[in-house]
Design a protein around this motif. Structure first.
Motif, PDB file in Angstrom:
ATOM      1  N   UNK A  24       0.837  -1.203   0.000  1.00  0.00           N
ATOM      2  CA  UNK A  24       0.000   0.000   0.000  1.00  0.00           C
ATOM      3  C   UNK A  24       0.870   1.251   0.000  1.00  0.00           C
ATOM      4  N   UNK A  25       0.545   2.170  -0.893  1.00  0.00           N
ATOM      5  CA  UNK A  25       1.171   3.484  -0.942  1.00  0.00           C
ATOM      6  C   UNK A  25       0.125   4.530  -0.600  1.00  0.00           C
ATOM      7  N   UNK A  26       0.445   5.451   0.319  1.00  0.00           N
ATOM      8  CA  UNK A  26      -0.464   6.554   0.641  1.00  0.00           C
ATOM      9  C   UNK A  26       0.282   7.871   0.470  1.00  0.00           C
ATOM     10  N   UNK A  27      -0.377   8.829  -0.168  1.00  0.00           N
ATOM     11  CA  UNK A  27       0.145  10.180  -0.356  1.00  0.00           C
ATOM     12  C   UNK A  27      -0.902  11.138   0.181  1.00  0.00           C
ATOM     13  N   UNK A  28      -0.503  11.988   1.129  1.00  0.00           N
ATOM     14  CA  UNK A  28      -1.472  12.823   1.838  1.00  0.00           C
ATOM     15  C   UNK A  28      -0.945  14.238   2.030  1.00  0.00           C
ATOM     16  N   UNK A  29      -1.224  15.161   1.102  1.00  0.00           N
ATOM     17  CA  UNK A  29      -0.915  16.569   1.359  1.00  0.00           C
ATOM     18  C   UNK A  29      -1.883  17.155   2.376  1.00  0.00           C
ATOM     19  N   UNK A  54       3.789   7.407   2.546  1.00  0.00           N
ATOM     20  CA  UNK A  54       4.200   6.191   3.249  1.00  0.00           C
ATOM     21  C   UNK A  54       3.971   4.986   2.359  1.00  0.00           C
ATOM     22  N   UNK A  55       4.876   4.039   2.418  1.00  0.00           N
ATOM     23  CA  UNK A  55       4.719   2.761   1.721  1.00  0.00           C
ATOM     24  C   UNK A  55       4.819   1.653   2.758  1.00  0.00           C
ATOM     25  N   UNK A  56       3.841   0.761   2.738  1.00  0.00           N
ATOM     26  CA  UNK A  56       3.838  -0.348   3.688  1.00  0.00           C
ATOM     27  C   UNK A  56       3.598  -1.656   2.951  1.00  0.00           C
ATOM     28  N   UNK A  57       4.155  -2.718   3.510  1.00  0.00           N
ATOM     29  CA  UNK A  57       3.946  -4.052   2.960  1.00  0.00           C
ATOM     30  C   UNK A  57       3.637  -5.005   4.103  1.00  0.00           C
ATOM     31  N   UNK A  58       2.554  -5.742   3.939  1.00  0.00           N
ATOM     32  CA  UNK A  58       2.102  -6.690   4.944  1.00  0.00           C
ATOM     33  C   UNK A  58       2.210  -8.097   4.371  1.00  0.00           C
TER      34      UNK A  58
END
Length: 741
Positions: free
Chosen positions: A360-365, A399-403
């Motif tokens: 999952x990649x999240x981009x949050x300005x 943020x980039x996360x891997x589960x």
């Protein structure tokens, strides 16, 4: 004249090039599906659905029987697994931000049905979490007396141990630097002691996720409490609206009109609220004099799911509150009319993209504007004070996360630019001839990088390791590396969880400074100003969580040491408050919580207790100081309170009625008038609410806060401008009307 300016090009540069990650905005839920012979079940249908709305994700298990639902906002979910030839299986799970609980499903042979079971468990997060976390739902907020009022923090103080309100500030574990986040996106605010109440109306909240200590490397600033708000989205609505209107003692009104709806891919929610009362801030004496408050606010949330791999979320809010500064008898006789005017607005946007299951990649300005204006009466004695402060923050988080079955890893960077404008005007009415007017601006920025992994070494053992690296630039430049280590052991068969944590934090300083004519005035008062540096904390804690027949029992021990501990003080009698830091502090204690399941499917009970110490040592190391040598040893901070207890209930009654109640006990804050370490007297208050649904769309309720009308001295901290008395009894009626449009 208050000057408003903003270096837009500078902030745009920060937004585009200092990309950032504050935290894992969302949580995940993963699972493994087996048949009765423990062989993986491929192509089973998995439905992950919110417990309080229609928000859902549909998944299919892979060749190994696995699935992973990412981009889940914090809250409670029902996970249903079904496949032809098997009986469906349902489990409930509470997802915290950054967590990835692992569920195991064993499908039994049998006919398929669409029946979904209802969980009776307490609302608790998974036992692999290192962070002691409390999640409070929208239903609990609605039934808890006083929790749904516009500027109320009762949803926190009732349910989170070691949290309380004093001198109109929320304190957690003896500190008052807390982080507010929306959907995991932070609302940066480095101006401690400038704001009153939350920045979002409690009626707009689906869940509040409260974390206290033991944080992942994703969190860095304002670490005495982290409050992640999951706002209402419209997924719980089908072209529906609500009208809340109240009236009560002190001519209180607290009203809201909201609308929301959703389709399979799109949801929206919007609200407008207004409130006023003749009782606002805590009073300096038992009489309520010159204490009116009025406010107006609104919020909009938008969610769009174009496909299974992408989600867009936008949340924006505007709020304004005007408070009269309460008087004592002498100030009232002199006709003093001081006021505080606050304005707050924020906007956050998040794009969540799933590359493949578990990635999952999240981009949050984000953007945040905050203003706190104190306007003293021209006849104030000895000094008439005006202090206007406006702050703007703009940044972005990535943020980039891997589960996977073994790992829950996250990597990210975080940054924002800040611009402050401040006007200070002092006029002496004591014959000294003082006249001071100063307007100044300041800029700063913060960038951080973090890396963390939660490693499931064994089915009963989870280890966490991470680091956060921060650079701050303002009046001073600082760098900090903050390592974090933790572990959780689940005792087989009992499912008890033992957790431990050690970590360091860095809290960037405010941009406040004293210079020019104001510095000359401070020197005339025997004060000087030392540049502010960031607070550096080291914390260790351990805890035990016991789930038992749907109940949840949790005990936690924490110990935190701080260098450059943040507090605040005023210049003489001017009411101009500036932050300061103290060389050292220690904050330690025990916390207990008990949450029940749904008892007879009617309601729940809860209990929180904290035994806490908040002590400091050494001289003032930054901010306003008189350079006097400190006393040896530790001294009590003004918000030290050893025993704090909350217990309450929320129950559905016959004939479509409900009742909620709570009892609060505090052993008393530090007695600032005593020359030896001492505390004020203990105090107990009780709240009660009753409601009834009189038709399909209309609910009436009555609530009483401080039912016995006990007025007592809450605190007498001279460092915060005087004494404060506990709130008087408040009784209010509320009408809630649902409608379709």
């Amino acid at each position: 004249m208050f000057r408003y300016s903003f270096p837009g090009c500078y902030v745009l540069f920060v937004c585009l090039f200092s990309v950032a990650a504050w935290a894992a905005v969302f949580g995940s839920a993963q699972g493994v599906v087996h048949d009765p012979s423990h062989r993986p079940v491929q192509a089973a249908e998995v439905l992950v659905k919110s417990a309080i709305s229609d928000y859902a994700q549909k998944l299919t298990t892979d060749a190994d029987g696995g699935f992973a639902a990412t981009a889940l906002p914090a809250g409670e979910y029902a996970v249903t697994v079904s496949k032809d030839g098997f009986t469906p299986s349902v489990q409930t799970v509470v997802v915290a931000s950054g967590s990835a609980p692992l569920l195991h499903f064993q499908l039994m042979l049998g006919a398929r049905t669409d029946r979904v079971a209802v969980s009776e468990n307490a609302l608790t997060v998974n036992t692999e979490q290192m962070t002691p976390t409390t999640i409070v739902s929208r239903d609990e907020i609605a039934m808890t007396p006083g929790a749904d009022l516009s500027n109320s923090l009762t949803a926190i103080t009732n349910y989170v141990p070691g949290s309380w309100m004093t001198h109109d500030q929320l304190h957690v574990r003896g500190g008052h630097q807390v982080t507010w986040a929306i959907d995991g996106v932070p609302i940066p605010n480095t101006n401690i002691a400038s704001n009153i109440g939350p920045q979002i109306d409690p009626k707009d909240i689906d869940y509040i996720e409260a974390q206290r200590g033991g944080y992942s490397a994703a969190y860095g600033d304002r670490t005495y409490g982290v409050f992640n708000v999951v706002p209402r989205t419209g997924f719980e609505r089908n072209a529906e609206g609500e009208l809340f209107t109240t009236y009560g003692t002190f001519h209180q009104t607290n009203d809201q009109l909201n609308f929301g709806s959703h389709t399979e891919k799109f949801a929206w929610f919007t609200s407008l609220n207004g409130n006023r009362s003749d009782y606002g801030l805590e009073t300096p004496g038992p009489d309520v004099l010159h204490d009116r408050v009025w406010g107006l606010g609104g919020m909009v949330t938008l969610i769009y799911n174009p496909n299974a791999n992408n989600q867009f979320r936008i949340v924006s809010s505007l709020r304004g509150d005007d408070d009269q500064i309460p008087n004592d008898q002498d100030a009232a006789a002199a006709g003093v009319r001081d006021v505080e005017r606050e304005r707050d607005g924020f906007a956050t946007a998040s794009w969540a993209h799933t590359f493949q299951p578990g990635q999952l990649l999240t981009i949050s300005p984000f953007y945040h504007y905050n203003r706190a204006n104190y306007d003293g009466d021209a006849n104030d004695a000895p000094i008439a004070t005006t202090q206007h402060r406006g702050s703007q923050y703009a940044g972005v988080q990535i943020a980039f996360s891997e589960v996977t079955r073994k790992h829950n890893a996250t990597i990210g960077v975080y940054g924002f630019g800040q611009h402050d404008d401040e006007l200070i005007n002092l006029i002496a009415n004591d014959g000294s001839g003082l006249s001071l007017n100063q307007d100044k601006a300041a800029t700063g920025q913060l960038e951080a990088f973090f890396l963390e992994d939660q490693y499931r070494a064994l089915s009963w053992l989870t280890l966490t390791a991470g680091v956060r690296i921060t650079h701050f630039g303002g009046a001073v430049s600082e760098n900090a590396a903050s390592p974090r280590l933790g572990g959780s052991v689940r005792i087989p068969h009992l499912n008890w969880a033992i957790r431990g944590f050690w970590g360091e934090y860095y809290q960037a300083p405010p941009l406040s400074t004293v210079s020019g004519p104001l510095l000359g005035y401070a020197l005339s008062q025997g004060l000087g100003f030392i540049p502010l540096r960031g607070e550096r904390d080291q914390e260790h804690q351990f805890g035990l969580t016991i789930p038992l027949r749907g109940w949840s029992f949790d005990v936690n021990n924490y110990h935190q040491r701080a260098r450059n501990y943040f507090d605040h003080n005023a210049i003489g009698n001017s009411n101009v408050f500036f932050p300061l830091t103290i060389e050292g502090a220690r904050l330690y204690g025990w916390e207990f919580t008990v949450r029940s399941p749904k008892i007879a499917r009617k309601g729940e009970v809860y209990f929180t207790y904290a035994y806490a110490h908040a002590e400091a040592e050494g001289a003032i190391s930054g901010g306003l100081t008189d350079f006097s040598p400190p006393d040896s040893g530790y001294f009590l901070l003004d918000h030290d309170q050893r025993h704090t207890l909350h217990t309450g209930f929320n129950f559905a009654l016959p004939w479509k009625a409900y009742a909620g109640g709570s009892i609060y006990y505090g052993s008393g804050f530090t007695d600032g008038s005593s020359d030896v370490p001492a505390h004020l007297e203990g105090h107990t208050t009780a709240d009660l609410s009753l409601g009834k649904t009189v038709s399909e769309n209309v609910t009436l309720s009555i609530a009483s806060l401080n039912l016995a009308n006990r007025r007592f001295l809450l605190d007498n901290s001279q460092t915060f401008g005087g004494t404060h008395y506990a709130e008087p009894r408040q009784i209010y009626f509320q009408l809630r009307y649902k409608f379709h449009f």
